[in-house]
Design an enzyme around this catalytic site. Structure first.
Site, short mmCIF file in Angstrom:
data_model
loop_
_atom_site.label_atom_id
_atom_site.label_comp_id
_atom_site.label_asym_id
_atom_site.label_seq_id
_atom_site.Cartn_x
_atom_site.Cartn_y
_atom_site.Cartn_z
N ASN A 61 0.84 -1.20 0.00
CA ASN A 61 0.00 0.00 0.00
C ASN A 61 0.87 1.25 0.00
O ASN A 61 1.98 1.26 0.53
CB ASN A 61 -0.98 -0.01 1.18
CG ASN A 61 -0.34 -0.12 2.54
OD1 ASN A 61 0.57 -0.92 2.74
ND2 ASN A 61 -0.84 0.65 3.49
N GLU A 63 0.32 5.21 0.84
CA GLU A 63 -0.59 6.22 1.37
C GLU A 63 -0.22 7.62 0.90
O GLU A 63 0.86 7.85 0.35
CB GLU A 63 -0.57 6.18 2.91
CG GLU A 63 -1.15 4.92 3.47
CD GLU A 63 -1.17 4.89 4.98
OE1 GLU A 63 -1.80 3.96 5.51
OE2 GLU A 63 -0.57 5.76 5.65
N CYS A 72 -4.35 1.02 -2.36
CA CYS A 72 -4.23 -0.26 -1.67
C CYS A 72 -3.29 -1.20 -2.45
O CYS A 72 -3.18 -1.11 -3.67
CB CYS A 72 -5.59 -0.93 -1.54
SG CYS A 72 -6.78 -0.01 -0.56
N GLU A 74 -3.59 -4.40 -3.12
CA GLU A 74 -4.29 -5.27 -4.06
C GLU A 74 -4.64 -4.52 -5.35
O GLU A 74 -4.44 -5.03 -6.45
CB GLU A 74 -5.60 -5.80 -3.44
CG GLU A 74 -5.45 -6.48 -2.11
CD GLU A 74 -5.69 -5.55 -0.94
OE1 GLU A 74 -4.98 -4.53 -0.81
OE2 GLU A 74 -6.60 -5.83 -0.14
N CYS A 111 -10.64 -4.27 0.95
CA CYS A 111 -11.65 -3.23 1.19
C CYS A 111 -12.70 -3.29 0.06
O CYS A 111 -12.54 -4.02 -0.92
CB CYS A 111 -11.00 -1.85 1.26
SG CYS A 111 -10.45 -1.19 -0.34
N CYS A 114 -11.28 -2.45 -3.42
CA CYS A 114 -10.45 -3.54 -3.94
C CYS A 114 -11.30 -4.75 -4.34
O CYS A 114 -11.00 -5.41 -5.33
CB CYS A 114 -9.40 -3.94 -2.91
SG CYS A 114 -8.07 -2.73 -2.77
#
Length: 159
Positions: A61, A63, A72, A74, A111, A114
């Site tokens: 990830n 940020e 993210c 994924e 999430c 994702c």
């Protein structure tokens, strides 16, 4: 009134129950999670995907102080795969996460965004993506495809 049941069917396995390739993929996800840029959440996520051509890609990830601008692990690895290997379907996606400085892994799942990205990739290739997700207790969720995590997924703008 009509009722409809949706089932989330997946397995909880010991790491030794995974194939050698899946164990390696999970290890790759663990290693890349250390490279996460997560100065705000301190939550380091790693993802590794094995493509149908045998290529393994990895990401963590990333940020941003403007939280919606982060990406993210994924989402990032599947987007990279689609851009650079558009003819190779993702076969298996390994996901791990833990808080910076902690030794134990966290219980996570993709999430909502994702999950929708995984759904889009499955639709693109007409092929389910197996997900293996490391749990806090050291066991692994083995999920056969996104329908188990997103039963009422958004598939079509025309329906």
């Amino acid at each position: 009134m009509t009722k409809d049941n949706t089932d989330s069917i997946f397995e909880i396995l010991d790491i030794q129950d995974l194939s050698t390739e899946e164990q390696s993929l999970l290890q790759t996800a663990q290693e890349i999670s250390e490279k996460a840029y997560a100065p705000y959440s301190n939550f380091q996520v790693g993802a590794a995907v094995m493509l149908s051509n045998g290529t393994v890609l990895k990401s963590s990830n990333q940020e941003n102080v403007s939280f919606p601008a982060g990406v993210c692990a994924e989402h990032l690895v599947l987007s990279y795969a689609g851009a650079n290997y558009p003819e190779s379907a993702p076969e298996c996606l390994a996901i791990v996460a833990r808080r910076k400085g902690e030794q134990s892994w966290a219980n996570v799942s993709p999430c909502g965004i994702c999950r929708q990205v995984i759904n889009e990739v499955e639709n693109r290739f007409k092929h389910k993506i197996k997900m293996i997700i490391l749990r806090e207790d050291g066991r692994v969720y083995s999920i056969p495809g996104i329908s188990a995590l997103l039963p009422l997924k958004f598939d079509d703008l025309n329906s």
